[in-house]
Scaffold this active site. Structure first.
Site, PDB file in Angstrom:
ATOM      1  N   ARG A  68       0.851  -1.185   0.000  1.00 55.69           N
ATOM      2  CA  ARG A  68       0.000   0.000   0.000  1.00 55.69           C
ATOM      3  C   ARG A  68       0.891   1.242   0.000  1.00 55.69           C
ATOM      4  NH1 ARG A  68      -2.235  -3.682   3.644  1.00 55.69           N
ATOM      5  NH2 ARG A  68      -4.375  -4.341   3.162  1.00 55.69           N
TER       6      ARG A  68
ATOM      7  N   LYS B 174      -2.117  -2.678   7.362  1.00 57.52           N
ATOM      8  CA  LYS B 174      -3.514  -2.468   7.688  1.00 57.52           C
ATOM      9  C   LYS B 174      -3.989  -3.537   8.665  1.00 57.52           C
ATOM     10  CE  LYS B 174      -7.925  -1.442   5.422  1.00 57.52           C
ATOM     11  NZ  LYS B 174      -8.619  -1.345   4.118  1.00 57.52           N
TER      12      LYS B 174
ATOM     13  N   HIS C 178      -2.373   3.572  -5.636  1.00 57.85           N
ATOM     14  CA  HIS C 178      -3.029   2.339  -5.186  1.00 57.85           C
ATOM     15  C   HIS C 178      -3.410   1.446  -6.367  1.00 57.85           C
ATOM     16  CE1 HIS C 178      -4.634   0.093  -1.819  1.00 57.85           C
ATOM     17  NE2 HIS C 178      -5.747  -0.140  -2.491  1.00 57.85           N
TER      18      HIS C 178
ATOM     19  N   ARG D  22      -1.031  -1.358  -6.869  1.00 60.31           N
ATOM     20  CA  ARG D  22      -1.281  -2.533  -6.013  1.00 60.31           C
ATOM     21  C   ARG D  22      -2.348  -3.418  -6.650  1.00 60.31           C
ATOM     22  NH1 ARG D  22      -1.510  -4.581  -0.544  1.00 60.31           N
ATOM     23  NH2 ARG D  22      -3.636  -5.050   0.134  1.00 60.31           N
TER      24      ARG D  22
ATOM     25  N   HIS E  38      -4.421  -9.611   2.933  1.00 59.78           N
ATOM     26  CA  HIS E  38      -5.868  -9.649   3.157  1.00 59.78           C
ATOM     27  C   HIS E  38      -6.219 -10.682   4.220  1.00 59.78           C
ATOM     28  CE1 HIS E  38      -6.759  -7.953  -1.136  1.00 59.78           C
ATOM     29  NE2 HIS E  38      -6.467  -7.003  -0.262  1.00 59.78           N
TER      30      HIS E  38
ATOM     31  N   TYR F 231     -10.260  -9.449  -7.615  1.00 59.75           N
ATOM     32  CA  TYR F 231      -9.356  -9.340  -8.766  1.00 59.75           C
ATOM     33  C   TYR F 231      -9.574 -10.430  -9.803  1.00 59.75           C
ATOM     34  CZ  TYR F 231      -6.940  -6.163  -5.603  1.00 59.75           C
ATOM     35  OH  TYR F 231      -6.646  -5.128  -4.736  1.00 59.75           O
TER      36      TYR F 231
END
Length: 329
Positions: A145, A170, A276, A279, A302, A311
Site C-alpha cells: 500500500r 492495515k 493504489h 497494487r 488480506h 481481482y
C-alpha cells in the site's frame, strides 16, 4: 505573615483533548486521530455547540442524514463519521447507548478496482524518475500500500533473501512480500545516498526518527540508529504534531500521488490511476500469470480470501467469459 493564595482547582481537559488522549492510548494512527477529531467537531458545531452528553440517537441520525443528503458524501465517509461518534460515546464519555447497535451503516457500492495493463504500467513507470519512480516500481513490484511504502525503514529490507517485511500494515499486521530482483541495485544505490544524508543529520544531532508505541522509552538510542531510519524521507525537518519534536520525517505521500498523476497524463492513460492502482495491478497480473489466489492473498495481507477474489474478474473475457454473438457474424 501573608498567606499564599489557594492554587486554582485543576480543570478537566477539553472534550477534543480527551478524545485525542484516548485515541493515542489505544494506538490509533495520527490520520485516524485527525479524522475522528474533525468529525466530532463538525457534529458539535452542527448542533449549535451542544455538548454530546446532552444529545443522543436523534442528533446522531440527524447529523448522518445531513451528511448524506446535503453533503452528498460517499458511504465510506458517512461510515467514518459514525465510527468517530461511536468512539466518542463509548470510549471517551463512557456512555453505552444501545441504539448505536441499531444504526444502519451506509452500504458501500461494490465497485471493481481500476487495473492497468502491462503496457500501461510500463508507460506510466517509464515517465517516473528518481525516488518517486523507485517508490512506484516498489508499489507495483511488491503489492504494498502507499503508506506501507512511504514508511519503509532500512531494517525492513532483506537484500540477501530478496524480501521486504511490511511492518504494522492495515489491521496492525506484519507480512512478507518479495523484493523484485530488478530493483535490488536501484534500491541499494538509493539507500547508499540515504546513508550520507543520515550521517549529515547525525552530525547535527538531528538523526532521531519516530518510533512506534513505547520503543523510544524502551530503547532510548534506537531513534538515532541507522536501521530505524526511513528509506524515503522529506527534504527538510518538520515538527511532530504529537510530541512537538523537530526531526526528519518520511516523505509526504502527496508528492508521490502528484508524480503519479503527472505520469499517467503524460503516458496518455485514460484510466483514473493512482498509486493504489499499482497494487491492484500487481494482484491482477499475478493471477493472470497463474499464481493461486491464496498466495496473492498472503502477499497483499488480506484477512479474507473473498477480498482478494475481487481481482478474479479480469480472468474472464468480456462478460463472464462469454463470446459476443456479434463476433460470430
Amino acid at each position: 505573615m501573608n498567606k499564599m493564595p489557594p492554587s486554582p482547582a485543576p480543570t478537566s481537559p477539553k472534550l477534543l483533548d480527551q478524545l485525542r488522549d484516548k485515541l493515542r492510548l489505544k494506538h490509533y494512527s495520527i490520520r485516524t486521530e485527525v479524522q475522528y477529531v474533525q468529525w466530532v467537531r463538525r457534529f458539535i458545531l452542527f448542533h449549535d455547540k451542544r455538548h454530546p452528553q446532552e444529545m443522543g440517537g436523534g442528533e446522531v441520525e440527524a447529523f448522518l442524514t445531513h451528511l448524506a443528503v446535503s453533503g452528498r458524501v460517499a458511504a465510506s465517509t458517512q461510515n467514518q463519521a459514525l465510527s468517530a461518534l461511536l468512539f466518542l460515546y463509548r470510549e471517551v464519555l463512557e456512555i453505552d447507548l444501545p441504539w448505536f447497535d441499531n444504526v444502519v451503516r451506509a452500504k458501500r457500492p461494490a465497485r471493481l478496482p481500476v487495473v492497468l495493463t502491462h503496457n500501461e504500467v510500463q508507460a506510466v513507470l517509464g515517465r517516473m524518475e528518481g525516488a518517486h519512480g523507485l517508490m512506484a516500481r516498489l508499489l507495483y513490484g511488491t503489492g504494498m500500500r502507499l503508506m506501507e511504502c512511504v514508511r519503509l525503514r532500512v531494517k525492513d529490507v532483506d537484500f540477501e533473501r530478496a524480501e521486504i517485511l511490511v511492518r504494522d500494515g492495515k489491521g496492525a499486521k506484519d507480512r512478507v512480500t518479495m523484493l523484485p530482483q530488478s530493483l535490488i541495485p536501484i534500491l541499494n544505490e538509493h539507500i547508499r545516498h540515504r546513508r550520507l544524508l543520515y550521517e549529515d543529520d547525525l552530525a547535527k544531532d538531528m538523526a532521531a526518527v519516530y518510533l512506534p508505541d513505547a520503543l523510544e522509552r524502551k530503547y532510548p538510542k534506537a531513534a538515532t540508529d541507522w536501521i530505524w531510519q526511513y528509506i524515503f524521507v522529506a527534504k527538510s525537518y518538520s515538527v511532530d504534531p504529537r510530541s512537538g519534536v523537530e526531526r526528519r520525517h518520511h516523505m509526504d505521500e502527496k508528492l508521490l500521488q502528484r508524480a503519479m498523476k503527472k505520469a499517467v497524463l503524460a503516458a496518455g492513460v485514460t484510466k483514473p490511476a493512482t498509486p493504489h492502482t499499482l497494487r491492484h495491478s500487481f494482484a491482477t497480473h499475478l493471477l493472470q500469470a497463474g499464481y493461486d489466489i491464496c498466495t496473492v492473498q498472503e502477499l497483499l495481507g488480506h484477512s479474507d480470501v473473498t477480498t482478494t477474489m475481487i481481482y478474479t474478474h479480469v480472468l474472464n473475457k468480456g462478460g463472464k467469459g462469454v463470446v459476443s454473438p456479434l463476433d460470430h457474424l
